[in-house]
Enzyme design. Sequence first.
Site, mmCIF file in Angstrom:
data_model
loop_
_atom_site.group_PDB
_atom_site.id
_atom_site.type_symbol
_atom_site.label_atom_id
_atom_site.label_comp_id
_atom_site.label_asym_id
_atom_site.label_seq_id
_atom_site.Cartn_x
_atom_site.Cartn_y
_atom_site.Cartn_z
ATOM 1 N N HIS A 1 -2.150 11.187 -0.187
ATOM 2 C CA HIS A 1 -1.790 10.276 0.905
ATOM 3 C C HIS A 1 -0.374 10.562 1.367
ATOM 4 O O HIS A 1 0.499 10.956 0.577
ATOM 5 C CB HIS A 1 -1.914 8.816 0.452
ATOM 6 C CG HIS A 1 -0.903 8.407 -0.582
ATOM 7 N ND1 HIS A 1 0.268 7.754 -0.274
ATOM 8 C CD2 HIS A 1 -0.881 8.569 -1.931
ATOM 9 C CE1 HIS A 1 0.949 7.519 -1.374
ATOM 10 N NE2 HIS A 1 0.285 8.011 -2.399
ATOM 11 N N TYR B 1 -9.649 -6.033 -4.536
ATOM 12 C CA TYR B 1 -9.085 -6.546 -3.285
ATOM 13 C C TYR B 1 -9.219 -8.070 -3.196
ATOM 14 O O TYR B 1 -8.310 -8.759 -2.709
ATOM 15 C CB TYR B 1 -9.774 -5.899 -2.087
ATOM 16 C CG TYR B 1 -9.246 -6.354 -0.750
ATOM 17 C CD1 TYR B 1 -8.139 -5.747 -0.178
ATOM 18 C CD2 TYR B 1 -9.843 -7.418 -0.063
ATOM 19 C CE1 TYR B 1 -7.638 -6.175 1.050
ATOM 20 C CE2 TYR B 1 -9.355 -7.851 1.148
ATOM 21 C CZ TYR B 1 -8.255 -7.233 1.705
ATOM 22 O OH TYR B 1 -7.762 -7.657 2.914
ATOM 23 N N HIS C 1 2.356 10.331 5.288
ATOM 24 C CA HIS C 1 2.486 10.191 6.737
ATOM 25 C C HIS C 1 2.506 11.581 7.384
ATOM 26 O O HIS C 1 3.535 12.057 7.858
ATOM 27 C CB HIS C 1 3.752 9.425 7.081
ATOM 28 C CG HIS C 1 3.765 8.005 6.593
ATOM 29 N ND1 HIS C 1 2.692 7.153 6.780
ATOM 30 C CD2 HIS C 1 4.708 7.286 5.924
ATOM 31 C CE1 HIS C 1 2.982 5.971 6.263
ATOM 32 N NE2 HIS C 1 4.194 6.029 5.726
#
Length: 359
Positions: free
Chosen positions: A144, A283, A146
Amino acid sequence: MGLLRVMMPPKLQLLALLAFAVAMFFLENQIQKLEESRGKLERAIARHEVREIEQRHTQDGLREHEAAAALSNSEDDLVIIYNRVPKTASTSFTNIAYDLCGKNHYHVLHINTTKNNPVMSIQDQVRFVKNVTEWREMKPAFYHGHVSFLDFTKFGVKRKPIYINLIRDPIERLVSYYYFLRFGDDYRPGLRRRKQGDKKTFDECVSAGGSDCAPEKLWLQIPFFCGHYSECWNVGSQWALEQAKYNLVNEYMLVGVTEELEDFVMMLEAALPRFFRGATELYKTGKKSHLRRTSEKKPPTKESIAKLQQSAIWKMENEFYEFALEQFQFVRAHAVREKDGELYMLAQNFFYEKIYPKN
């Protein structure tokens, strides 16, 4: 025989009888040997057939074992790339992956680019592709960072990674990023941010025509999906928008939206349990320590929103967002059902039949 007894002397008759008896004995002996040989042959044939059956069973077992091993190896060879767009709940989602990696036995690796530059140099692209495809000690892996989309086929790899992503309403994303640069978030509250000390609200920035809230700052989700082409980063490029749409439907296994993050997590758990088994429960339960919220964020006024929506850049970014949302809802409609206010995944809805040739 009676004629022989008349014509032959007794001694000769006796010799003839002896010869006949010896011949009969020899024939019976040969017949017995033939019977024994036939028995041995039949037993040998039977043993051969048994060996053939056992060999077939062994080969079938080996093939089944190899198939199971191949499936296991295939799952252990998986690589997911989440080229996260800033301020789309990317840290919240990534923390779920970190929480599950020990339990589900995979590695999580952060792609940390210099100054968060989403475009890699050509030499770094080659290095990255080589790492992702050949770094076996790290597989299965969840990368992961940007970084904008990178097309692995350009580098001649046989097996591409699985791309996933999240996007967000473009104005909400910009507002979140605006306040994040000034006040940070509850994830690392002590970290000094680049615009810390600037108390100007987003509405005040829009009213004053500030650069941090200009329409050009909306241009981010399109180039992240468009990739490493120069045109992707030309603000307002129609070609970039179409390329981003193409990549979303052809190169990404699933793209969710921040506003429906739980559904995104649930669908990933169903589709990729090797990585996301237990993600939905994680979650839903506990204190949701994986969630991250920007501090002191003030919703923009209708006037500020309307002013941004007049720009061609917003219209393009919003078109891309609506396109992604429609695609996500289409996928979800074929995967999820709601009952008593709870969502659940549909079971397998296909099977195989009329399989030929018959064994």
